[in-house]
Structure formats: structure tokens, C-alpha cells
Design a protein around this motif. Structure first.
Motif, PDB file in Angstrom:
ATOM      1  N   SER A   1      -7.471   4.800  -4.461  1.00  0.00           N
ATOM      2  CA  SER A   1      -7.941   3.467  -4.083  1.00  0.00           C
ATOM      3  C   SER A   1      -7.229   2.341  -4.820  1.00  0.00           C
ATOM      4  N   GLY A   2      -6.322   2.674  -5.727  1.00  0.00           N
ATOM      5  CA  GLY A   2      -5.585   1.649  -6.449  1.00  0.00           C
ATOM      6  C   GLY A   2      -5.776   1.771  -7.940  1.00  0.00           C
TER       7      GLY A   2
ATOM      8  N   SER B   1       0.834  -1.195   0.000  1.00  0.00           N
ATOM      9  CA  SER B   1       0.000   0.000   0.000  1.00  0.00           C
ATOM     10  C   SER B   1       0.872   1.251   0.000  1.00  0.00           C
ATOM     11  N   LYS B   2       0.254   2.382  -0.193  1.00  0.00           N
ATOM     12  CA  LYS B   2       1.001   3.636  -0.288  1.00  0.00           C
ATOM     13  C   LYS B   2       1.753   3.933   0.998  1.00  0.00           C
ATOM     14  N   ASP B   3       1.096   3.794   2.138  1.00  0.00           N
ATOM     15  CA  ASP B   3       1.752   4.093   3.416  1.00  0.00           C
ATOM     16  C   ASP B   3       2.912   3.136   3.675  1.00  0.00           C
ATOM     17  N   ASP B   4       2.714   1.857   3.411  1.00  0.00           N
ATOM     18  CA  ASP B   4       3.787   0.887   3.641  1.00  0.00           C
ATOM     19  C   ASP B   4       4.965   1.129   2.696  1.00  0.00           C
TER      20      ASP B   4
END
Length: 533
Positions: free
Chosen positions: A416-417, A306-309
Motif C-alpha cells: 500500500s506504500g 504507482s507500482k504498475d505505472d
């Protein structure tokens, strides 16, 4: 007193059991004639009986010698057979002992260099705990399919779990489309020679058992079952067989037969908790093929971070490598370019210029897309019709994904992807059901376990946008589609040429039937007289 008269001694008595010597004539004695056959000789019967006993003894001795030789040879062969079978199981049992095969060592060393920071220092993936349980034998009763796009870290997580338990109870091999190569790799992983080093095979003839490599693979699985039963009784844990790169199997009869054989064994082993089979695949057709007959199959999708990870991972690795604190704006720009694909993140995070590395990756993905799927326009050669059919299908689908991404941005849901389209709609857009499978294998499109189609990566989606939004693309695509329709129409047209005309070269054609008629169209020709001027 007169001495008694002595009878003449003509012959010396023959020794018993030996061949008689010729008669010895005494000096001064008259020669006597030999006894006639009818004359009774007291030692003749004893000689015949002795010769019969001697022949019988020799025959018995030879028979006992031959029988003893056969028994000794049979015992030696049986002992070797028992020893060989025991040696096969011992070697295979050692293959599952603590340690790694040469293939596993090479893979571990390769992935340690490229993915060590990703798996250990960057972030603990949520799938890692489940994979640890599968590899160490805690998760039992199922067989697993790891699916996801290329470079998401599936193999790295498997090797990381193997490293924790030092490869104990695990066999791993790389799948190949050729069944003979797969057979050799399976034998190497299990330390099994398929009886090719068995001396008894020198005295045997080829029979119906010597057919295809599938039969040898089945024999190897039979031997592995014995090791699994012994391990289950001793430790209570199953063996683990990892087949990496199952998507490399060819979608033909041989590939489907091998996949069916592996699945049947995996179902049986999962039910008895003897062996846990782990299949690692990048392509969707493996999932579609296994799901049809699966009862104990568990599919584990592995996708991008994900973006944050992804941002936290890049920030951490930059601090560890160059003691640099990268601004969040730069990291967000990097994520917008390449997304959370681990192989891209690893390359960018280890580069001196992160932005330049992102541009290089996007340029490579765009070139790959154009090299595989670019369309040729209205000047297309007729010989390229089949190849351009698949290319135009890919371009039309890419254009739809770009439109959907633009709609998501207008609606404020761009974070959202990647945009997705259901598989059945993607096949409808491409106008043929199997074209999407080819592009999935080329990593241009990706199909997840829920049958949703998206771009192969964020970088590939950016390539779609760059290509489909360039000036004149719509006209070029439409010209290609028109040219394909023209070639298809020409392919359906048949030209009839008449030669050697008679009756001064005139014919009359009569057409019967048509669209309203249920029958076909009948064209009959007949010669007609030429009209006078």
C-alpha cells in the motif's frame, strides 16, 4: 545787398538712439561752453526714453528666452518620461510573447535530455492535464502550489506544458533566498529594469522609496498588472507567473515577508483572473505558511508513480532503447529497491545493469542518511550536544517507521506504500516541533499536503531498515540518549566556590523552602565560631 548773418554752429546733432560722439570743433569758430544741466536741451528727453525702452526690450527678450528654454526642456523631459514608461510596458509585454527567456531555454534543454522519456514516452501523468490547463490559461480564479518530494517530476511537467504553447503568456524564474538576487531574477523574467536605466534618476536624490528589494518587487508587480489588464481585455486569458523552488526561501523575516507579498498578490490576481501564480515547492513549511491566509489556494500534490505505472514505464523504455524485454521479476525487484521516483527510474532504465544501478542508488541514500544523522554514542563530546539532539530525533523517528513497516508486512498490507506517521506524532517522537522541518529540507523525511510524515523515498526507507536493524543499534542509540541526558543535567548544574574564608574557614548554611513551599529555595550563609578540640 548784404548777406544775412549766420549763427555759429557749435555741435553736430547727435544721432537718435546712439551714443553721442564728442563735439567736433569747426575751424575758425570760437569754442562754446557745453550746456549746463539746468539748461534745456531739446533731444535729452528723447535719449532717456529711448534708453529705457532699449533696456526693457532686452529684459523681455532675456525672459522670453529663458522661459522658452525651460518650456522646451520640460517638454523634452516629459516626452522622454512618457516614452520611457511606454518602453517599459512594451518590453514587459514582449517578455510574455511567444518564445522563451534564456532561463526557460536552459531549463527546457536540461529537462528534455533527462526527462523526455519520462514525460512523453513513458506515461501520461494524471496531473499533466490539470497543469496544461493552468499554464495555457484555461484554469482561472485560483493560484496553485505544486508540492511533492524531490525528483517526482513537478518542474518537468510545467516545462512540458510550456513547450506545448511555446511559452506564450508565461514568465518563469528560479527562487533564491537572497532578496536582491530574487529581485534581479524577477526583473530578468519580466524584462524590467526597475528604473535603473532611467536618465531622470541622475537628477534625483535617494528618499524613503529607496528601501529594501521588496519595494522593487512590488513595483514590478504593479507594472505586470498593466500588461495583465491589457491581455485580459484582448484575449480573455490571464498571465502565468511560475516561481520554481519556493522552498529555497529562508524561513526568516525576509523570506516570510516575500512569501506574504507574493501570496497577497496571488489572492488579488486570482480573484480578478488577471494572473495565475504557480508555486513549486519540495518542503512542507511553505504549505503550512500559505494555508494560514489562503482563500483561493489550490494544492496539487505530485508523488511517485504507482507500482504498475512504474513497471510499465521501465518496460517500455527498455524496449525503445535497447530492444530488450525485461522480465517482470526484475522490474518488481527494481521497484522494491527505488520505488516510483522518476529521477531514479530514469537513471536505472538507461543503465546497462539495472540491478547494479539500483544498488548504487540505495548506497548513496544510505550514505546521505548516515552523514547527516548518525549518532555518536556514549563517548560524545559535550560540544556536539545540539547537533546530536537532532540526529537522535531522526534516528528514533526512522526506527518507528521501520517498526510500522514491519507491522504492515505482518498484516499483509506492505504493497500500500510507505509507512506514514501523522505530523503531530512525529514531533512528539522527536521531542521538538521544528526538527522535522530540517530533515524535510534534507530530503530524509517527507511531509505531504495531508501532514503525514514518511521516508523521503523508498530508497531512503530501505536505508532506515538497514541502519535500524543492524546488530547493536538499539544499544548504541540508548547510550547516545543517556549521554545527552547526562550533558543536559550537567548543563543545568551550577557549582558555587567560596574563597577567602574568614573566622578560621567555617560557615553554616541554612536552607529555607522546598518543593512543598510555593516560594523558592533560600540558602543563607553565616560564619560560626570554631569548636574547641
Amino acid at each position: 545787398m548784404a548777406r544775412p548773418r549766420r549763427l555759429p554752429r557749435l555741435y553736430a546733432a547727435p544721432p537718435s538712439g546712439r551714443q553721442t560722439q564728442p563735439p567736433r570743433i569747426l575751424k575758425g569758430r570760437p569754442r562754446a561752453s557745453p550746456p549746463s544741466p539746468r539748461q534745456y536741451v531739446p533731444w535729452a528727453r528723447d535719449s532717456d526714453s529711448s534708453s529705457w525702452r532699449d533696456s526693457s526690450f532686452k529684459l523681455l527678450e532675456a525672459s522670453l528666452t529663458a522661459f522658452g528654454s525651460v518650456v522646451i526642456l520640460g517638454l523634452a523631459g516629459y516626452s522622454y518620461h512618457v516614452y520611457y514608461k511606454s518602453l517599459v510596458l512594451t518590453k514587459m509585454e514582449n517578455a510574455f510573447a511567444v518564445g522563451y527567456s534564456s532561463l526557460e531555454k536552459a531549463a527546457l534543454s536540461r529537462h528534455d535530455v533527462n526527462a523526455e522519456h519520462v514525460d512523453e514516452e513513458w506515461i501520461a501523468r494524471k496531473e499533466q492535464a490539470m497543469i496544461d490547463g493552468i499554464v495555457d490559461g484555461t484554469a482561472q480564479g485560483h493560484y496553485w502550489l505544486l508540492t511533492g518530494e524531490k525528483g517526482t517530476g513537478k518542474t518537468s511537467m510545467l516545462l512540458h506544458s510550456m513547450k506545448k504553447i511555446h511559452g506564450e503568456g508565461i514568465a518563469m524564474l528560479e527562487v533564491h533566498g537572497d532578496l536582491e538576487i530574487f529581485r534581479l531574477r524577477l526583473g530578468k523574467a519580466l524584462d524590467y529594469e526597475f528604473h535603473e536605466d532611467y536618465i531622470g534618476s541622475l537628477f534625483s536624490f535617494k528618499g524613503p522609496r529607496d528601501t529594501t528589494p521588496l519595494l522593487d518587487i512590488e513595483r514590478a508587480f504593479n507594472q505586470m498588472e498593466k500588461i495583465a489588464l491589457k491581455r485580459k481585455k484582448k484575449l480573455g486569458r490571464p498571465l502565468v507567473l511560475i516561481l520554481n523552488g519556493v522552498h529555497l526561501l529562508r524561513d526568516n523575516e525576509d523570506g516570510r515577508n516575500l512569501l506574504e507579498l507574493v501570496q497577497q498578490r496571488a489572492e488579488l490576481w486570482a480573484a480578478s483572473k488577471l494572473v495565475t501564480v504557480v508555486l513549486n515547492s519540495n518542503d512542507y513549511w511553505i504549505t503550512e505558511r500559505l494555508t494560514h491566509e489562503a482563500t483561493r489556494l489550490r494544492v496539487m500534490p505530485v508523488h511517485d508513480l504507482s507500482k504498475d505505472d512504474a513497471i510499465s514505464c521501465m518496460k517500455k523504455v527498455r524496449e525503445n532503447l535497447s530492444f530488450e524485454e525485461v522480465p517482470n521479476s526484475v522490474l518488481e525487484h527494481v521497484y522494491s529497491k527505488i520505488g516510483g521516483r522518476l529521477r531514479f527510474l530514469n537513471h536505472v532504465a538507461n543503465s546497462s545493469n539495472m540491478i547494479e544501478a539500483c544498488d548504487t542508488i540505495c548506497a548513496q541514500e544510505k550514505r546521505w542518511f548516515l552523514n547527516q544523522c548518525w549518532i555518536l554514542g556514549e563517548e560524545m563530546d559535550p560540544a556536539g550536544e545540539e547537533q546530536q539532539d537532532t540526529c537522535t530525533g531522526a534516528m528514533v523517528l526512522a526506527k518507528e517507521l521501520v517498526k510500522k513497516q514491519q507491522a504492515m508486512q505482518r498484516d499483509g498490507i506492505a504493497g500500500s506504500g510507505l509507512p506514514q506517521i501523522p505530523l503531530h506524532q512525529a514531533r512528539e517522537i522527536m521531542t521538538k516541533y521544528d526538527w522535522i522541518q530540517r530533515h524535510d529540507h534534507l530530503n530524509i523525511f517527507a511531509i505531504d499536503s495531508n501532514s503525514m510524515v514518511q521516508a523521503g523515498s523508498v530508497a531512503m526507507q530501505n536505508a532506515f531498515r538497514d541502519v535500524c536493524t543492524q546488530e547493536g543499534f538499539d544499544e548504541h542509540l540508548q547510550a547516545t540518549l543517556d549521554r545527552l541526558d547526562q550533558l543536559e543535567s550537567l548543563g543545568r548544574t551550577r557549582e558555587i566556590t567560596f574563597k577567602d574564608f574568614q573566622n578560621e574557614g567555617e560557615y553554616q548554611a541554612i536552607v529555607e523552602g522546598g518543593k512543598k513551599d510555593s516560594g523558592g529555595v533560600i540558602v543563607s550563609l553565616k560564619a560560626v565560631p570554631k569548636k574547641a578540640d
